[in-house]
Design a protein around this motif. Structure first.
Motif, PDB file in Angstrom:
ATOM      1  N   GLU A   1     -60.320 -50.884  49.043  1.00 33.25           N
ATOM      2  CA  GLU A   1     -61.633 -51.325  49.504  1.00 33.25           C
ATOM      3  C   GLU A   1     -62.528 -50.109  49.743  1.00 33.25           C
ATOM      4  OE1 GLU A   1     -60.882 -53.563  53.000  1.00 33.25           O
ATOM      5  OE2 GLU A   1     -59.875 -55.192  51.971  1.00 33.25           O
TER       6      GLU A   1
ATOM      7  N   ARG B   1     -67.854 -47.376  54.844  1.00 37.08           N
ATOM      8  CA  ARG B   1     -68.605 -47.798  56.013  1.00 37.08           C
ATOM      9  C   ARG B   1     -67.857 -47.465  57.300  1.00 37.08           C
ATOM     10  NH1 ARG B   1     -69.440 -52.905  56.861  1.00 37.08           N
ATOM     11  NH2 ARG B   1     -71.504 -52.652  57.805  1.00 37.08           N
ATOM     12  N   TYR B   2     -66.554 -47.614  57.263  1.00 35.49           N
ATOM     13  CA  TYR B   2     -65.746 -47.304  58.445  1.00 35.49           C
ATOM     14  C   TYR B   2     -65.837 -45.828  58.797  1.00 35.49           C
ATOM     15  CZ  TYR B   2     -61.544 -46.501  61.246  1.00 35.49           C
ATOM     16  OH  TYR B   2     -60.680 -46.100  62.236  1.00 35.49           O
TER      17      TYR B   2
ATOM     18  N   VAL C   1     -65.743 -49.588  49.550  1.00 33.76           N
ATOM     19  CA  VAL C   1     -66.978 -49.800  50.308  1.00 33.76           C
ATOM     20  C   VAL C   1     -66.671 -49.930  51.798  1.00 33.76           C
ATOM     21  CG1 VAL C   1     -68.919 -51.354  50.676  1.00 33.76           C
ATOM     22  CG2 VAL C   1     -68.171 -50.836  48.343  1.00 33.76           C
ATOM     23  N   ALA C   2     -65.656 -50.745  52.127  1.00 37.13           N
ATOM     24  CA  ALA C   2     -65.272 -50.904  53.532  1.00 37.13           C
ATOM     25  C   ALA C   2     -64.763 -49.579  54.101  1.00 37.13           C
ATOM     26  CB  ALA C   2     -64.213 -51.991  53.655  1.00 37.13           C
ATOM     27  N   TRP C   3     -64.026 -48.837  53.277  1.00 38.66           N
ATOM     28  CA  TRP C   3     -63.508 -47.532  53.706  1.00 38.66           C
ATOM     29  C   TRP C   3     -64.663 -46.586  54.023  1.00 38.66           C
ATOM     30  CZ3 TRP C   3     -63.917 -42.519  51.917  1.00 38.66           C
ATOM     31  CH2 TRP C   3     -62.985 -41.589  52.399  1.00 38.66           C
TER      32      TRP C   3
ATOM     33  N   SER D   1     -58.307 -48.602  59.590  1.00 38.33           N
ATOM     34  CA  SER D   1     -59.057 -47.933  58.523  1.00 38.33           C
ATOM     35  C   SER D   1     -58.721 -48.567  57.187  1.00 38.33           C
ATOM     36  CB  SER D   1     -58.693 -46.443  58.475  1.00 38.33           C
ATOM     37  OG  SER D   1     -59.308 -45.821  57.373  1.00 38.33           O
ATOM     38  N   PRO D   2     -59.683 -49.218  56.502  1.00 34.27           N
ATOM     39  CA  PRO D   2     -59.404 -49.815  55.193  1.00 34.27           C
ATOM     40  C   PRO D   2     -58.866 -48.773  54.222  1.00 34.27           C
ATOM     41  CG  PRO D   2     -61.578 -50.452  56.000  1.00 34.27           C
ATOM     42  CD  PRO D   2     -61.083 -49.367  56.897  1.00 34.27           C
TER      43      PRO D   2
ATOM     44  N   LYS E   1     -58.794 -46.739  51.047  1.00 33.70           N
ATOM     45  CA  LYS E   1     -59.877 -46.374  50.135  1.00 33.70           C
ATOM     46  C   LYS E   1     -59.664 -46.926  48.739  1.00 33.70           C
ATOM     47  CE  LYS E   1     -60.028 -42.116  48.764  1.00 33.70           C
ATOM     48  NZ  LYS E   1     -60.222 -40.648  48.769  1.00 33.70           N
TER      49      LYS E   1
END
Length: 283
Positions: free
Chosen positions: A29, A35-36, A31-33, A23-24, A26
């Motif tokens: 990242e 989307r995940y 945005v990545a967090w 899990s990125p 937050k």
């Protein structure tokens, strides 16, 4: 399946870091967090919650990058240049709002950067440091001032701080620190490493100092870089009656000496600049 359950996916021993179990962060990242966690959300309400959290962090980071890109410029000046109210710039920098695509492009051009850099696609510092060439004078790039770090051992005789080949790197400083805290309004700056023990215990070998190269008349007492009989020395200077300049070290093992105002003009002595900042290295 809830987000919490997704994070507990059993690890495949043949895949040390399976995608579904990572899990990125937050804060690093958003945005990545988002989307995940959105992909693993149980319903639309959970998607909306994680989107709000990620968007808040993203807006704060974007605002910080815009504030850094603005540098020492006044908000009113930027607002007038791009044709918006000052509160528009203020709200963006506080992380309370995001510009649309057009405003983003206008801001990026005003700050001499790119939308990608403002959005976090590339480090502003990294982009600028690669764009600043090595030179004998400091270079200001928005909120940073890059000061040349010289290797004084490689200086040609009588050519201190004029030999570009002796510049080891361009070191970044906060522009507000240079302009306001130190009160230096020009770019005739230089950094160099301490050599020897004459300034101990104040400074040691391998420490670095920053000098104002325009402060050469020694009217302000302090630590200066001088040239004496072909040697570059960092010494304390003190004006005495009778046009006498006392040159001394912090290390008591080094005897002070005086420079007489009436000495021969052929004497190789010059004040090259005043030390304004020092960085101490801990071993």
């Amino acid at each position: 399946m809830s987000t919490k359950e997704t994070a507990q996916t059993v690890q495949d021993p043949h895949q040390p870091y399976p995608l579904a179990s990572v899990s990125p962060v937050k804060a690093d990242e958003p945005v990545a967090w988002y989307r995940y966690h959105a992909a693993a959300a149980a319903d639309k309400a959970e998607v909306k919650t994680v989107r709000t959290e990620a968007r808040t962090v993203f807006m704060q980071q974007f605002g910080q990058r815009c504030r850094a890109a603005r540098g020492v410029r006044e908000i009113n000046d930027v607002a007038a240049a791009v044709g918006v109210h000052r509160n528009t710039i203020w709200n963006v920098e506080r992380g309370d709002s995001l510009p649309d695509a057009f405003e983003l492009e206008v801001l990026a051009r005003e700050y001499n950067t790119t939308p990608t850099q403002l959005l976090g696609g590339e480090s502003l510092d990294a982009a600028r440091s690669t764009a600043v060439p090595r030179g004998v004078r400091a270079v200001q790039a928005d909120e940073l001032i890059y000061v040349p770090l010289f290797d004084l051992r490689e200086q040609a005789e009588g050519a201190a701080f004029t030999d570009a080949d002796s510049v080891l790197a361009m070191r970044p400083f906060d522009a507000q620190f240079i302009r306001y805290d130190l009160g230096i309004a020009h770019d005739d700056l230089a950094m160099f490493g301490v050599v020897g023990t004459s300034m101990e215990p104040w400074l040691h070998a391998r420490d670095s100092v920053l000098a104002d190269l325009r402060d050469r008349d020694a009217l302000t007492e302090g630590v200066h870089l001088i040239r004496l009989d072909g040697a570059l020395l960092m010494k304390k200077l003190q004006r005495l009656p009778g046009k006498i300049l006392r040159v001394s070290s912090y290390n008591a093992a080094y005897e002070p000496f005086d420079i007489q105002g009436h000495e021969s003009a052929d004497r190789d002595f010059a004040v090259l600049g005043r030390v304004r900042w020092a960085g101490v290295t801990f071993n």
